[in-house]
Design an enzyme around this catalytic site. Structure first.
Site, short mmCIF file in Angstrom:
data_model
loop_
_atom_site.label_atom_id
_atom_site.label_comp_id
_atom_site.label_asym_id
_atom_site.label_seq_id
_atom_site.Cartn_x
_atom_site.Cartn_y
_atom_site.Cartn_z
N ASP A 1 0.86 -1.19 0.00
CA ASP A 1 0.00 0.00 0.00
C ASP A 1 0.90 1.24 0.00
OD1 ASP A 1 -2.03 1.86 0.27
OD2 ASP A 1 -2.42 1.42 2.39
N CYS B 1 -3.18 4.66 -4.23
CA CYS B 1 -3.83 5.98 -4.23
C CYS B 1 -3.48 6.75 -5.50
CB CYS B 1 -3.43 6.78 -2.99
SG CYS B 1 -1.66 7.08 -2.84
#
Length: 445
Positions: A376, A402
């Site tokens: 992540d 993201c």
């Protein structure tokens, strides 16, 4: 319905054009064409004819600022926030949530095809939550106006460093939004309000905490004023002061009644003001559940969690695996993740500090074997560590991103090494913004 947007100030004579808008990119920015060049126009929708002020011109494309909608698309809706046309936060309120999802999903497919050359499976249902009142973290800019001797509190203006003063924000959790107006009034009562850099408001699972950035050292009057405000509103208050770089300034608790925590299912994760936590609590819970389901960890397996933070994925994974190894770049976060494991009675977690943009080949944990890998990373992605993941040869890899551009780029490394993109879906972590978060599952063929 014609709409007008505040133009950005410029010393040069701007160039104005009129064009039709054809499509949207993955940030929900409208794209039109003028004299063969693509024009990116925030706030414009396909099917519209618009007047635009060009703000940046390149050889193949240009960016323009929407000045007037000559002909509106039938899909256009009225924004719910009065600050929409100025504030740089929620840039897609002129679209329904379904329209936003459609545009972002199409952008995700396009990026994978163009940057990764990867065949995309049918996209999973969008993980979404509340349309408003979803943010549990915000940063407010502070500006002291010498002429009026007023303190302005709000967010940065769209495409500008100027401040838009707000008295409430509909996308913040209500406990944060209702603090904005009394906080501005309190800052005006300080003897040296110009020394306030910014304010962070965070809603944990027990209340609200405030982190105040002070460029100097507040005097006793101002310290007492701030502590009185925190006491009256039952806030925990932290102060970051001094002239050093923001990241190196420690937080001094002025009023601390508890350790900040957020819940994740049955788990309780502690964090410190300034630590990264996901801002959307309901989508974060759903994201973790999807990641665990896709990894499908078996009881005897070992998992590597890269960019693990305070343990947002690490601790839930530990309930499924024989062992989980977390890796994080900041030592403070490493200690926090290990502490969270201990506080939750989890004994099968190890956490290490490492720069995942550097060569990790010789680090002891990196030479271990792993059955599954979860990562992540921040917006720059994880290109440097992708070859090492390939070398570890885990059966499954889940990549939470993201930034769809770096996800598509990094995916190519896995696909070229014999992995197949099995599942891909969008996470609506930031409704009404151009942010596109996503999650991908790769499986060894």
């Amino acid at each position: 319905m014609a709409q007008f947007f505040t133009p950005k100030k410029s010393s040069q004579q701007p160039q104005h054009i009129e064009c039709n808008v054809d499509t949207l990119d993955h940030h929900c920015v409208g794209i039109g064409r003028h004299e063969g060049k693509a024009i990116f126009i925030e706030g414009a929708l396909p099917g519209e004819r618009v007047k635009v002020r060009l703000t940046e011109q390149k050889k193949q494309y240009a960016h323009g600022q929407l000045q007037k909608i000559v002909q509106a698309a039938p899909e256009r809706i009225e924004p719910f926030c009065p600050h929409y046309r100025e504030c740089g936060g929620c840039s897609t309120q002129h679209m329904t949530l379904a329209h936003q999802h459609e545009a972002k999903q199409q952008g995700l497919r396009t990026l994978f095809a163009r940057l990764g050359g990867v065949t995309v499976p049918p996209l999973e249902p969008v993980l979404t939550g509340a349309e408003q009142g979803y943010r549990r973290v915000c940063r407010l800019a502070v500006k002291y106006d010498k002429g009026s001797r007023r303190v302005q509190l709000g967010f940065r203006r769209r495409q500008s460093s100027e401040l838009v003063e707000v008295h409430a924000c509909p996308v913040l959790e209500s406990a944060l939004s209702t603090l904005i107006a009394p906080l501005r009034a309190q800052l005006e009562r300080l003897k040296h309000p110009r020394d306030i850099g910014h304010v962070e408001l965070i809603a944990d699972d027990q209340g609200v905490l405030m982190l105040l950035r002070h460029t100097g050292r507040p005097n006793e009057h101002d310290r007492q004023q701030l502590m009185d405000f925190a006491d009256a509103h039952k806030l925990d208050l932290y102060l970051q002061s001094g002239d050093a770089g923001e990241g190196s300034v420690p937080c001094e608790p002025l009023r601390q009644t508890r350790t900040p925590v957020y819940r994740l299912g049955e788990l309780s994760l502690s964090f410190a003001p300034g630590d990264f936590i996901q801002v959307n609590r309901s989508v974060n819970q759903a994201m973790v559940e999807r990641a665990l389901a896709w990894l499908d960890v078996q009881p005897g397996e070992k998992v590597l969690d890269l960019f693990c933070g305070v343990g947002n994925f690490t601790l839930p994974l530990a309930a499924k695996a024989r062992e989980v190894v977390g890796v994080e770049g900041e030592m403070s976060m490493v200690r926090r993740a290990q502490h969270n494991a201990e506080q939750n009675g989890i004994g099968n977690v190890r956490v290490y500090k490492a720069d995942l943009a550097a060569d990790i080949t010789d680090l002891p944990w990196a030479r271990e074997g792993f059955d599954r890998v979860l990562l992540d990373p921040a917006r720059p992605g994880a290109l440097e560590v992708m070859p090492h993941i390939v070398k570890l040869a885990p059966r499954r890899v889940v990549y939470v991103s993201c930034n769809p551009v770096t996800l598509a780029r990094d995916s190519k490394v896995l696909v070229n090494a014999g992995y197949r993109l099995r599942r891909l879906g969008m996470l609506d972590m930031f409704p009404h913004t151009g942010h596109l978060e996503s999650i991908a599952l790769f499986e060894k063929e």
